[in-house]
Write a protein that holds these residues in place. Structure first.
Motif, PDB file in Angstrom:
ATOM      1  N   ALA A 126      35.814  37.220  56.238  1.00 35.38           N
ATOM      2  CA  ALA A 126      36.645  37.909  55.242  1.00 35.38           C
ATOM      3  C   ALA A 126      35.821  38.231  53.999  1.00 35.38           C
ATOM      4  N   LEU A 127      35.005  37.282  53.553  1.00 33.47           N
ATOM      5  CA  LEU A 127      34.114  37.538  52.417  1.00 33.47           C
ATOM      6  C   LEU A 127      33.101  38.634  52.750  1.00 33.47           C
ATOM      7  N   ALA A 128      32.572  38.595  53.967  1.00 30.44           N
ATOM      8  CA  ALA A 128      31.596  39.607  54.386  1.00 30.44           C
ATOM      9  C   ALA A 128      32.236  40.991  54.432  1.00 30.44           C
ATOM     10  N   LEU A 129      33.469  41.071  54.902  1.00 34.24           N
ATOM     11  CA  LEU A 129      34.173  42.353  54.926  1.00 34.24           C
ATOM     12  C   LEU A 129      34.410  42.848  53.505  1.00 34.24           C
ATOM     13  N   LEU A 130      34.807  41.955  52.625  1.00 29.30           N
ATOM     14  CA  LEU A 130      34.983  42.313  51.216  1.00 29.30           C
ATOM     15  C   LEU A 130      33.658  42.819  50.637  1.00 29.30           C
ATOM     16  N   ARG A 131      32.569  42.139  50.973  1.00 34.28           N
ATOM     17  CA  ARG A 131      31.244  42.557  50.487  1.00 34.28           C
ATOM     18  C   ARG A 131      30.874  43.932  51.033  1.00 34.28           C
ATOM     19  N   LEU A 132      31.162  44.184  52.299  1.00 35.09           N
ATOM     20  CA  LEU A 132      30.879  45.489  52.891  1.00 35.09           C
ATOM     21  C   LEU A 132      31.653  46.591  52.172  1.00 35.09           C
ATOM     22  N   VAL A 133      32.928  46.348  51.917  1.00 38.47           N
ATOM     23  CA  VAL A 133      33.752  47.328  51.205  1.00 38.47           C
ATOM     24  C   VAL A 133      33.219  47.530  49.789  1.00 38.47           C
ATOM     25  N   TRP A 134      32.901  46.430  49.123  1.00 44.56           N
ATOM     26  CA  TRP A 134      32.384  46.517  47.758  1.00 44.56           C
ATOM     27  C   TRP A 134      31.066  47.289  47.727  1.00 44.56           C
ATOM     28  N   ARG A 135      30.194  46.986  48.670  1.00 48.04           N
ATOM     29  CA  ARG A 135      28.889  47.654  48.707  1.00 48.04           C
ATOM     30  C   ARG A 135      29.061  49.149  48.973  1.00 48.04           C
ATOM     31  N   SER A 136      29.976  49.514  49.863  1.00 48.46           N
ATOM     32  CA  SER A 136      30.184  50.934  50.144  1.00 48.46           C
ATOM     33  C   SER A 136      30.781  51.640  48.930  1.00 48.46           C
TER      34      SER A 136
ATOM     35  N   ARG B 194      18.716  49.189  37.404  1.00 44.19           N
ATOM     36  CA  ARG B 194      18.035  47.938  37.110  1.00 44.19           C
ATOM     37  C   ARG B 194      18.595  46.738  37.841  1.00 44.19           C
ATOM     38  N   ALA B 195      19.889  46.725  38.122  1.00 44.40           N
ATOM     39  CA  ALA B 195      20.476  45.493  38.637  1.00 44.40           C
ATOM     40  C   ALA B 195      21.760  45.767  39.413  1.00 44.40           C
ATOM     41  N   PHE B 196      22.240  44.736  40.072  1.00 40.97           N
ATOM     42  CA  PHE B 196      23.531  44.764  40.741  1.00 40.97           C
ATOM     43  C   PHE B 196      24.577  44.209  39.788  1.00 40.97           C
ATOM     44  N   SER B 197      25.825  44.505  40.043  1.00 39.82           N
ATOM     45  CA  SER B 197      26.908  43.957  39.237  1.00 39.82           C
ATOM     46  C   SER B 197      27.067  42.466  39.530  1.00 39.82           C
ATOM     47  N   ALA B 198      27.760  41.797  38.632  1.00 36.37           N
ATOM     48  CA  ALA B 198      28.022  40.362  38.825  1.00 36.37           C
ATOM     49  C   ALA B 198      28.827  40.137  40.105  1.00 36.37           C
ATOM     50  N   THR B 199      29.754  41.043  40.426  1.00 36.69           N
ATOM     51  CA  THR B 199      30.546  40.916  41.653  1.00 36.69           C
ATOM     52  C   THR B 199      29.648  41.029  42.881  1.00 36.69           C
ATOM     53  N   SER B 200      28.748  42.005  42.880  1.00 33.71           N
ATOM     54  CA  SER B 200      27.815  42.160  44.007  1.00 33.71           C
ATOM     55  C   SER B 200      26.953  40.924  44.190  1.00 33.71           C
ATOM     56  N   ILE B 201      26.471  40.391  43.086  1.00 29.26           N
ATOM     57  CA  ILE B 201      25.610  39.212  43.152  1.00 29.26           C
ATOM     58  C   ILE B 201      26.399  38.019  43.688  1.00 29.26           C
ATOM     59  N   ALA B 202      27.605  37.816  43.182  1.00 24.30           N
ATOM     60  CA  ALA B 202      28.426  36.688  43.644  1.00 24.30           C
ATOM     61  C   ALA B 202      28.743  36.818  45.136  1.00 24.30           C
ATOM     62  N   LEU B 203      29.145  38.009  45.566  1.00 23.38           N
ATOM     63  CA  LEU B 203      29.451  38.203  46.988  1.00 23.38           C
ATOM     64  C   LEU B 203      28.201  38.009  47.845  1.00 23.38           C
ATOM     65  N   HIS B 204      27.057  38.499  47.373  1.00 23.23           N
ATOM     66  CA  HIS B 204      25.807  38.339  48.117  1.00 23.23           C
ATOM     67  C   HIS B 204      25.527  36.870  48.379  1.00 23.23           C
ATOM     68  N   TRP B 205      25.565  36.059  47.327  1.00 24.76           N
ATOM     69  CA  TRP B 205      25.189  34.654  47.464  1.00 24.76           C
ATOM     70  C   TRP B 205      26.260  33.845  48.198  1.00 24.76           C
ATOM     71  N   LEU B 206      27.539  34.160  48.004  1.00 23.10           N
ATOM     72  CA  LEU B 206      28.590  33.463  48.754  1.00 23.10           C
ATOM     73  C   LEU B 206      28.466  33.744  50.250  1.00 23.10           C
ATOM     74  N   VAL B 207      28.270  35.010  50.604  1.00 16.94           N
ATOM     75  CA  VAL B 207      28.120  35.364  52.018  1.00 16.94           C
ATOM     76  C   VAL B 207      26.822  34.789  52.566  1.00 16.94           C
ATOM     77  N   ALA B 208      25.743  34.837  51.780  1.00 21.44           N
ATOM     78  CA  ALA B 208      24.459  34.305  52.243  1.00 21.44           C
ATOM     79  C   ALA B 208      24.565  32.817  52.578  1.00 21.44           C
ATOM     80  N   VAL B 209      25.143  32.041  51.672  1.00 25.52           N
ATOM     81  CA  VAL B 209      25.300  30.604  51.912  1.00 25.52           C
ATOM     82  C   VAL B 209      26.225  30.375  53.105  1.00 25.52           C
ATOM     83  N   GLY B 210      27.315  31.129  53.168  1.00 32.44           N
ATOM     84  CA  GLY B 210      28.248  30.991  54.286  1.00 32.44           C
ATOM     85  C   GLY B 210      27.608  31.321  55.620  1.00 32.44           C
TER      86      GLY B 210
END
Length: 182
Positions: free
Chosen positions: A58-68, A6-22
């Protein structure tokens, strides 16, 4: 929290939007810096762009690791197979490009015979005694090409999210806005 159908975790959502804005900020800032005339103002702006780029990278790399680690929630039940495959490839391309762009940016500095610093703090020392023109031109081309490609993919991504929300009404957009409740 982990992803569910149904959804992504709060961490995934936060990383998505932080990286998106960045990333959006870095693309806009990069275009603006690229259009500036050479001089001390441009040099200062480039240093800000480089520093912010390292942080976003660095945030994007963290997001990539988290997503994998976490994976992707399955597509909505009614999505055709081709749409699911395209969506997966678009997401993979965005994840990879958000890391590749900062890496090529740092390589621009290295091949220009400059150190990589983050707001004055050393990250990578000056490795070359002089600019390596062919390599610098190659990584500069890769950096700008990746940035424009990512911008185009972002437009596709946003359009698809709006299509799912407005036309399909399938809740896909809400998965990246509201974390799964536990």
């Amino acid at each position: 929290m982990s992803a569910t159908p149904r959804a992504f975790s709060a961490t995934s959502i936060a990383l998505h939007w932080l990286v998106a804005v960045g990333i959006l900020g870095m693309i806009g800032f990069g275009v603006w810096v690229g259009a500036m005339e050479s001089g001390p103002d441009k040099t200062a702006a480039i240093q800000i762009h480089k520093s912010c780029g390292v942080l976003v990278g660095a945030l994007a790399l963290l997001r990539l690791v988290w997503r994998s680690r976490e994976g992707f929630p399955p597509a909505t039940a009614h999505a055709p197979g081709w749409e699911t495959r395209v969506a997966r490839r678009v997401h993979e391309a965005m994840l990879l490009l958000t890391v590749a762009i900062p890496v090529t940016g740092m390589l621009k500095s290295v091949t220009y015979a400059r150190p990589v610093e983050v707001f004055g703090a050393p990250l990578i020392p000056k490795l070359l005694s002089e600019k390596n023109v062919p390599w610098n031109e190659a990584v500069s081309l890769a950096h700008s090409t990746f940035a424009y490609l990512l911008a185009a993919i972002i437009v596709l991504h946003v359009g698809a999210a709006l299509k799912h929300h407005v036309v399909d009404g399938d809740g896909t957009l809400w998965r990246m806005i509201k974390p799964v409740a536990r």
